[in-house]
Design a protein around this motif. Structure first.
Motif, PDB file in Angstrom:
ATOM      1  N   MET A 103       8.084  -6.031  -2.266  1.00 20.63           N
ATOM      2  CA  MET A 103       8.836  -6.545  -1.126  1.00 20.63           C
ATOM      3  C   MET A 103       9.209  -5.409  -0.172  1.00 20.63           C
ATOM      4  N   GLN A 104       9.544  -4.249  -0.714  1.00 25.34           N
ATOM      5  CA  GLN A 104       9.829  -3.086   0.123  1.00 25.34           C
ATOM      6  C   GLN A 104       8.575  -2.608   0.843  1.00 25.34           C
ATOM      7  N   LEU A 105       7.441  -2.612   0.136  1.00 23.87           N
ATOM      8  CA  LEU A 105       6.197  -2.129   0.732  1.00 23.87           C
ATOM      9  C   LEU A 105       5.737  -3.022   1.883  1.00 23.87           C
ATOM     10  N   MET A 106       6.090  -4.290   1.826  1.00 26.22           N
ATOM     11  CA  MET A 106       5.668  -5.218   2.879  1.00 26.22           C
ATOM     12  C   MET A 106       6.422  -4.988   4.181  1.00 26.22           C
ATOM     13  N   THR A 107       7.489  -4.188   4.144  1.00 27.96           N
ATOM     14  CA  THR A 107       8.292  -3.959   5.342  1.00 27.96           C
ATOM     15  C   THR A 107       7.893  -2.692   6.086  1.00 27.96           C
ATOM     16  N   GLY A 108       7.029  -1.852   5.499  1.00 27.56           N
ATOM     17  CA  GLY A 108       6.634  -0.638   6.196  1.00 27.56           C
ATOM     18  C   GLY A 108       5.780   0.263   5.326  1.00 27.56           C
ATOM     19  N   SER A 109       5.393   1.425   5.893  1.00 29.18           N
ATOM     20  CA  SER A 109       4.534   2.369   5.181  1.00 29.18           C
ATOM     21  C   SER A 109       5.344   3.140   4.145  1.00 29.18           C
ATOM     22  N   ASP A 152      -4.277   0.374  -1.681  1.00 24.93           N
ATOM     23  CA  ASP A 152      -3.765  -0.969  -1.388  1.00 24.93           C
ATOM     24  C   ASP A 152      -3.923  -1.836  -2.625  1.00 24.93           C
ATOM     25  N   GLU A 153      -2.968  -2.724  -2.815  1.00 25.65           N
ATOM     26  CA  GLU A 153      -2.996  -3.622  -3.964  1.00 25.65           C
ATOM     27  C   GLU A 153      -2.425  -4.983  -3.574  1.00 25.65           C
ATOM     28  N   GLY A 211       0.824  -1.203   0.000  1.00 26.00           N
ATOM     29  CA  GLY A 211       0.000   0.000   0.000  1.00 26.00           C
ATOM     30  C   GLY A 211       0.854   1.247   0.000  1.00 26.00           C
ATOM     31  N   MET A 212       0.283   2.343  -0.514  1.00 28.23           N
ATOM     32  CA  MET A 212       0.972   3.631  -0.557  1.00 28.23           C
ATOM     33  C   MET A 212       0.030   4.734  -0.112  1.00 28.23           C
ATOM     34  N   HIS A 213       0.508   5.619   0.774  1.00 28.25           N
ATOM     35  CA  HIS A 213      -0.170   6.881   1.047  1.00 28.25           C
ATOM     36  C   HIS A 213       0.306   7.895   0.019  1.00 28.25           C
ATOM     37  N   PHE A 214      -0.587   8.783  -0.407  1.00 27.92           N
ATOM     38  CA  PHE A 214      -0.184   9.709  -1.463  1.00 27.92           C
ATOM     39  C   PHE A 214      -0.816  11.085  -1.257  1.00 27.92           C
TER      40      PHE A 214
END
Length: 219
Positions: free
Chosen positions: A139-145, A72-73, A52-55
């Motif tokens: 993989m990066q997104l799964m480690t944090g916001s 979220d995806e 997921g990404m905040h934007f």
């Protein structure tokens, strides 16, 4: 009849039957292999990655708002194809969608789940990461916001596609029995002006380190 001649004929018949049997077995074995590959393609366990990404708006001059919207995806990569599921966001006007990027055929298909309609456009490789890079991003997104910015994409429906089989196996599977249309980017259509009677909807999604707001308009 000469016994020796009869023996020769018998041997030739036996050889012919053996060859036909072997040929039949070869066809059966080929069918089993091809069928097994198809069954595996459909029923093999799927490896899904969530992120997921905040934007916020790229050109915002004000302070960052207290609450940033989030997309979220979940993504699956197979056969050089990225299949992305985008659920409906909680606090934004955006349709849920399934997005498919076929890197071999260089096509992107959007299935708007609210309309149950498919829209196809050439793959934009300047926005969509290659499959391995996309996996690395998730993989990066799964480690944090992750906080990022929003870009806008304006697409226009140009024509209906009646034969979706020509679009390849994966897009055919996604869009089978659904109305399917071809699109172009508005800035690529010479002389086309925005029409007040257009029906438009948006999909928020990401395939890169930023979120894209895709607006699809249909006259």
């Amino acid at each position: 009849q000469d016994p020796e001649t009869a023996s020769v004929y018998s041997n030739e018949n036996s050889t012919g039957r053996c060859l036909l049997t072997l040929l039949g077995l070869a066809f059966i074995l080929t069918g089993l292999i091809v069928g097994g590959a198809c069954v595996y393609r459909y029923f093999a366990p799927k490896k899904l990655y969530h992120g997921g990404m905040h934007f916020s708006e790229l050109d915002t001059e004000s302070r960052e708002p207290y609450y940033l919207p989030r997309v979220d995806e979940e993504v699956e990569i197979r056969d050089n194809v990225a299949i992305i599921n985008v659920p409906a966001p909680q606090f934004a006007q955006s349709d849920p969608a399934a997005i498919l990027h076929d890197f071999d055929r260089k096509l992107t298909a959007y299935l708007d789940l609210s309309l149950d309609t498919c829209f196809v456009i050439p793959l934009n490789t300047s926005v969509v990461m290659p499959p391995q890079d996309l996996l690395d991003l998730f993989m990066q997104l799964m480690t944090g916001s992750y906080k990022t910015y929003l870009i806008h994409e304006d697409l226009v429906v140009t024509e209906r596609i009646d034969d979706i089989a020509q679009l390849g196996f994966y897009i055919y599977t996604l869009c089978d029995d659904k109305d399917t249309y071809r699109m172009q980017r508005r800035n690529e259509l010479i002389g086309l002006q925005k029409r007040s009677v257009e029906t438009c909807f948006t999909i928020h999604h990401f395939e890169n380190k930023f979120v894209t707001e895709t607006k699809i308009c249909k006259a």
